[in-house]
Scaffold this active site. Structure first.
Site, short mmCIF file in Angstrom:
data_model
loop_
_atom_site.label_atom_id
_atom_site.label_comp_id
_atom_site.label_asym_id
_atom_site.label_seq_id
_atom_site.Cartn_x
_atom_site.Cartn_y
_atom_site.Cartn_z
N ASN A 169 0.70 -1.41 0.01
CA ASN A 169 0.05 -0.07 0.13
C ASN A 169 0.90 1.17 0.06
O ASN A 169 0.34 2.25 -0.56
CB ASN A 169 -1.19 0.04 1.20
N GLU A 264 5.43 -3.93 12.01
CA GLU A 264 4.23 -3.62 12.07
C GLU A 264 3.23 -4.25 11.16
O GLU A 264 3.45 -4.33 9.98
CB GLU A 264 4.02 -1.99 11.38
N CYS A 298 -3.22 0.48 7.15
CA CYS A 298 -2.82 -0.10 8.50
C CYS A 298 -3.57 0.68 9.56
O CYS A 298 -3.94 0.39 10.67
CB CYS A 298 -1.50 -0.56 8.56
#
Length: 496
Positions: A169, A264, A298
């Site tokens: 992304n 992450e 996210c």
């Protein structure tokens, strides 16, 4: 145009080369990996399918290059990073073109990602000079029982070879958020870009090449995760892994061994709305937080937990704003563009069907065309629905009505994720109490979750990650402390 001008060297026919030892190369495998355009659902680009042997050679070059790079003056490292940032921003248009075609990022947002990445590189260069230019001086007599016979000098030294794995992304921005700290700290870097986003990343790496970094210091290997994924993450030449993505990160952390990890891994960011909240502000932030880049972030708002007394009004306000979102092609700068793949679209549809079967209220008609899913707000979602807990990574947002603050906190903390969350209220005391109670790495008060600004600490709890990102934290994570102790024959006291 992508693959032309200064980028022509990275393209061979219709296949993009990989980058190793300062050169653009074709893989000996003779195989390629297709990159599917999410909008057309046809092959847009092809990249090399690198072999394990080629990975071995990359690691050797990275190790050799790092030894000399560590001896490069700090100001010189910063100078090269500033140069790379300028080149990246100068060539934002062709890189943004790749982002539009590879990951269906709206054209305007694609340009923003590249410019933001250049700014991040420059900021990192400046911060690195400040952080790494300082050390500590300790003396032994501060600890009981000791005379002043030992002087300890501490400094930060590089870890070695950093493996960077960014997600689809933000394949440019989240790559440079790993590359720049690694390089300013004196490390070498091996980049394994996501398949969707690989060509954007290769163009970005070309900018570092043009800036004049030493051969072998930066490498970019492309290929199938099934063939080189584990081989890379378990490679004995890797001294640190910085990964952004999903569940794969948990598997990597179990296999990586005794090296520093920065991970992450996604979230289920909750938006808690109290009765006194400014509902116009809330609805605007829900739209921004829940539907930007079609929810494929996210830090997207992924569940709204709103007090029952204001739920009807809030849902109507959000519905009105959803109706104004434009849906279509990324080239047309639409708000909602196709999600990255057919498998992603199918997963999202599975969550929607489950919610429908269990009685959620559909505020819009569910509509899908290929990878394009129209924005959908689901009201009266209950905890027994998958969408209440699972991360859709798409333009579908559940609303859960709550009767108390405690109920909202409980739902947030019952999640296996803990990346970010947000609270909307005019009562700062309640905001702080709720923030302290939420088991998330960051809580935004009266704003949607966000990773940036890029120098802010960014971290997750539970399955959302290990370690902390942000420019300063990344530089510190990619270094280790080295101590030199001077032993004196007799105690020495200043001015004594």
């Amino acid at each position: 145009m992508a693959g032309t001008g200064v980028f022509s060297d990275i393209l061979d026919g219709d296949v993009y080369k990989y980058y190793a030892d300062g050169e653009w190369k074709k893989s000996s495998s003779g195989k390629t990996v297709a990159i599917i355009n999410p909008t057309t659902r046809k092959t847009q680009y092809k990249v090399q399918a690198c072999t394990q042997e080629e990975v071995n050679k990359v690691m050797e070059s990275a190790k050799t290059a790092q030894k000399s790079w560590a001896k490069t003056p700090l100001w010189k490292r910063a100078e090269l990073l500033h140069k790379a940032a300028a080149i990246l921003k100068e060539h934002k248009a062709p890189i943004a073109e790749c982002l539009v075609k590879e990951i269906a990022k709206p054209a305007k947002d694609a340009i923003t990602e590249v410019v933001r990445s250049g700014d991040l590189i420059s900021y990192t260069a400046e911060e690195g000079v400040r952080i790494l230019g300082e050390g500590k001086f300790l003396v032994s007599d501060s600890f009981p029982g000791n005379q002043r016979t030992k002087y300890c000098l501490t400094s930060k030294i590089p870890l070695g070879v950093i493996l960077a794995i960014p997600p689809f992304n933000y394949p440019v921005n989240l790559a440079v958020s790993k590359i720049a700290p690694a390089l300013i700290a004196g490390n070498s870097l091996v980049l394994k870009p996501p398949t969707q986003g690989a060509v954007s990343a290769l163009h970005m790496v070309r900018c570092f090449h043009l800036a004049g970094f030493p051969k072998g210091l930066i490498s970019c290997v492309t290929g199938k995760g099934s063939e080189i994924g584990d081989f890379l993450t378990m490679h004995p030449g890797v001294n640190c892994i910085s990964f952004t993505g999903g569940d794969t990160g948990i598997a990597i952390s179990k296999k990586a061994g005794m090296i520093p990890l920065q991970m992450e891994l996604g979230g289920k960011d909750a938006c808690i709305v109290l009765e006194d909240a400014d509902l116009d502000l809330v609805s605007a932030n829900i739209i921004k937080g829940g539907f930007s880049y079609s929810g494929q972030r996210c830090t997207a708002v992924k569940v709204v937990l709103v007090m029952e007394s204001v739920a009807d009004v809030l849902v109507e306000k959000v519905k009105a704003k959803v109706a104004k979102l434009t849906v279509g092609a990324p080239e047309d700068d639409c708000d909602i563009t196709p999600v990255v793949s057919e498998s992603s679209a199918n997963f999202i549809e599975g969550l929607v069907k489950d919610a429908k079967e269990k009685g959620a209220t559909f505020c819009q008609e569910y509509k899908r065309d290929g990878n394009l899913i129209w924005p959908l707000l689901l009201d009266n979602v209950r905890p027994d629905m998958r969408i209440a807990w699972e991360e859709p990574f798409g333009p579908v947002l559940p609303v859960i009505r709550i009767n108390s603050i405690e109920e909202g906190i409980h739902h947030c903390n019952a999640s296996n994720f803990g990346l970010q969350g947000c609270v909307f209220t005019k009562d700062v005391n309640k905001a702080i109490l709720i923030s302290d109670a939420m088991e998330t790495g960051t809580v935004q008060i009266n704003s949607a979750p966000a990773r940036g600004p890029d120098h802010f600490p960014f971290q997750g709890l539970k399955d959302s990650g290990i370690g902390s990102q942000g420019v300063t934290n990344s530089i510190n994570m990619m270094t280790k402390i080295k101590s030199t102790v001077i032993n004196l024959p007799t105690p020495s006291y200043t001015m004594g």
